[in-house]
Design a protein around this motif. Structure first.
Motif, short mmCIF file in Angstrom:
data_model
loop_
_atom_site.label_atom_id
_atom_site.label_comp_id
_atom_site.label_asym_id
_atom_site.label_seq_id
_atom_site.Cartn_x
_atom_site.Cartn_y
_atom_site.Cartn_z
N ASP A 179 0.84 -1.20 0.00
CA ASP A 179 0.00 0.00 0.00
C ASP A 179 0.87 1.25 0.00
N ARG A 180 0.87 1.98 -1.10
CA ARG A 180 1.69 3.19 -1.19
C ARG A 180 1.12 4.34 -0.37
N GLY A 181 -0.05 4.14 0.19
CA GLY A 181 -0.66 5.19 1.00
C GLY A 181 -0.34 5.07 2.47
N THR A 182 0.53 4.12 2.84
CA THR A 182 0.90 3.93 4.25
C THR A 182 2.41 4.03 4.41
N LEU A 183 2.83 4.39 5.61
CA LEU A 183 4.26 4.47 5.89
C LEU A 183 4.92 3.11 5.75
N ARG A 184 4.24 2.08 6.23
CA ARG A 184 4.83 0.74 6.15
C ARG A 184 4.98 0.32 4.69
N GLY A 185 4.01 0.64 3.87
CA GLY A 185 4.08 0.31 2.46
C GLY A 185 5.21 1.04 1.76
N LEU A 186 5.40 2.31 2.08
CA LEU A 186 6.49 3.09 1.49
C LEU A 186 7.85 2.53 1.91
N ARG A 187 7.96 2.20 3.18
CA ARG A 187 9.22 1.63 3.68
C ARG A 187 9.53 0.30 3.01
N ASP A 188 8.53 -0.57 2.91
CA ASP A 188 8.75 -1.89 2.35
C ASP A 188 9.10 -1.82 0.87
N ARG A 189 8.48 -0.88 0.13
CA ARG A 189 8.82 -0.69 -1.27
C ARG A 189 10.28 -0.30 -1.41
N ALA A 190 10.72 0.63 -0.57
CA ALA A 190 12.10 1.10 -0.63
C ALA A 190 13.07 -0.03 -0.31
N MET A 191 12.75 -0.86 0.68
CA MET A 191 13.64 -1.96 1.04
C MET A 191 13.75 -2.98 -0.09
N LEU A 192 12.63 -3.33 -0.71
CA LEU A 192 12.65 -4.31 -1.78
C LEU A 192 13.44 -3.80 -2.98
N LEU A 193 13.19 -2.55 -3.36
CA LEU A 193 13.86 -2.00 -4.55
C LEU A 193 15.35 -1.79 -4.32
N VAL A 194 15.73 -1.27 -3.17
CA VAL A 194 17.15 -1.06 -2.89
C VAL A 194 17.87 -2.39 -2.72
N GLY A 195 17.21 -3.35 -2.04
CA GLY A 195 17.82 -4.66 -1.86
C GLY A 195 18.05 -5.36 -3.18
N PHE A 196 17.10 -5.24 -4.10
CA PHE A 196 17.23 -5.87 -5.42
C PHE A 196 18.27 -5.15 -6.27
N ALA A 197 18.10 -3.83 -6.45
CA ALA A 197 18.98 -3.08 -7.35
C ALA A 197 20.42 -3.04 -6.85
N GLY A 198 20.60 -3.09 -5.52
CA GLY A 198 21.94 -3.07 -4.97
C GLY A 198 22.54 -4.45 -4.78
N GLY A 199 21.70 -5.49 -4.93
CA GLY A 199 22.19 -6.85 -4.66
C GLY A 199 22.67 -6.97 -3.24
N LEU A 200 21.91 -6.36 -2.31
CA LEU A 200 22.36 -6.26 -0.92
C LEU A 200 21.90 -7.44 -0.08
N ARG A 201 22.70 -7.77 0.91
CA ARG A 201 22.29 -8.74 1.92
C ARG A 201 21.28 -8.08 2.85
N ARG A 202 20.50 -8.88 3.55
CA ARG A 202 19.47 -8.31 4.41
C ARG A 202 20.08 -7.48 5.53
N SER A 203 21.25 -7.92 6.06
CA SER A 203 21.91 -7.15 7.12
C SER A 203 22.43 -5.82 6.59
N GLU A 204 22.81 -5.79 5.32
CA GLU A 204 23.28 -4.56 4.71
C GLU A 204 22.14 -3.58 4.50
N ILE A 205 20.96 -4.09 4.17
CA ILE A 205 19.79 -3.22 3.96
C ILE A 205 19.43 -2.50 5.25
N VAL A 206 19.23 -3.26 6.31
CA VAL A 206 18.79 -2.64 7.57
C VAL A 206 19.93 -1.94 8.29
N GLY A 207 21.17 -2.21 7.91
CA GLY A 207 22.31 -1.57 8.56
C GLY A 207 22.62 -0.18 8.04
#
Length: 371
Positions: A179-207
């Protein structure tokens, strides 16, 4: 082989150790040993502050997750020793050999579930580290350890179970479930896209932090530039930079997703990805745990119907935080060396393990040899 019971005395300073190094005489505890003398050791008072700083550097030598794994494996080993009426200190290669045998056969825990070869190797590495920090190194080349481990590998080793790669079409479908209309939805979109495009590990994403030197537990930070996002990461072998370019549209652009999250979450400093609280209306100060990334990938993949040919249980097993990393490696149509650099791999062989749909027979040596 030693057969005495484990001591239950509290931790104390052993004056026989160089510098009065702290020795864990309650080896079943979860506290990690330190090669640095405690403040009450036989040190001049004016060195107390230096000792405190040295202990801080010892902490910084490994990540929090690594230290947690070391403590967990040591606790597992000492609990097994206690049940067998054996002592874990000093290190006895025969005891360690029996322990890894118990792990391989399922006799090390009450559920009788055998450990995988990977888990056994990790447990052995943890024991080696713990023993080294206690000033009593374990001889891993001793026949009771090395030969038993070789036999375990030959008997039980199996090909790794790879996680399913999240491909671009999968990721787009997963983004549509948020849901792009919620803070949680905006955060989760950013995590998925940055994690994919950066090829990041999960610890690197949240770190990640918003800027440099903003938190003590941060593993890196971001810099938003005109052409993309620069991610600076601290890894096992040092610092590296990951360049994330802007997407072909705002809906799939990781940079736009990050900018939108920062704006609506009103983050000015500190951890980039945080908990959303207050029924989704407030962003807290605390950094997300890396397990949240794995949960997000699983949940979004299930909601989007990715690999709908499988049962829900099988699908849940196939997706994790690593699915984003494997997705980039499998779908980026560029020279392999660029993918290797993005993932931070030391060898092309490691990068190929992440490529789920590469052309394995592009180079045909059979025909090239004249057959």
């Amino acid at each position: 082989m030693s057969g005495s019971a484990t001591s239950s005395e509290p931790q104390k300073v052993d004056p026989s150790q160089p510098g009065g190094v702290t020795v864990d005489t309650n080896p079943g505890g979860t506290a990690l040993p330190s090669p640095v003398p405690e403040a009450n050791a036989a040190l001049p008072a004016h060195l107390d502050r230096l000792a405190d700083r040295a202990r801080g550097y010892v902490e910084a030598a490994s990540s929090a997750n690594t230290r947690k794994a070391y403590a967990s494996d040591w606790k597992h080993f000492t609990a097994w020793c206690r049940r067998q009426n054996l002592t874990p200190l000093p290190p006895d290669p025969q005891v360690v050999g029996l322990y890894i045998t118990a792990c391989a056969s399922g006799a090390a825990t009450a559920d009788r579930k055998p450990n995988s070869v990977t888990t056994i190797e990790r447990r052995l590495s943890s024991l080696s580290w713990n023993y080294a920090q206690r000033g009593t190194p374990l001889d891993r080349k001793d026949r009771h350890v090395a030969t038993v481990l070789a036999g375990i590998r030959n008997t039980h080793a199996a090909p790794p179970r790879q996680k399913e790669a999240v491909l671009p079409e999968d990721l787009i479908a997963m983004l549509e479930t948020l849901d792009r209309g919620t803070l949680r939805g905006l955060r989760d979109r950013a995590m998925l896209l940055v994690g994919f495009a950066g090829g990041l590990r999960r610890s690197e994403i949240v770190g990640l932090d918003l800027g440099r030197d903003q938190t003590e537990d941060g593993r890196g930070w971001i810099e938003i530039l005109d052409k993309g996002l620069l991610v600076i990461l601290r890894g096992k072998t040092g610092w590296r930079e990951v360049e994330i370019g802007r997407g072909s549209s705002d809906t799939t652009c990781p940079v736009v997703a990050i900018e939108t999250w920062i704006k609506f979450a009103r983050i000015a400093k500190g951890p980039l990805f945080r908990r959303v609280r207050g029924q989704g209306k407030d962003v807290g100060p605390d950094r997300l745990n890396d397990r949240e990334v794995a949960r997000l990938v699983k949940k979004a993949a299930l909601a989007a119907g990715v690999r709908g040919d499988l049962s829900e249980g099988d699908r849940a097993e196939k997706f994790s935080g690593h699915s984003l990393r494997a997705g980039l490696a499998s779908s980026a149509e560029v020279d392999e060396r660029y993918v290797q650099k993005q993932l931070g791999h030391a060898s092309a062989e490691m990068t190929r393990k992440y490529q789920r749909r590469r052309d394995r027979f592009r180079v045909n040596l059979t025909k090239a040899s004249g057959l």
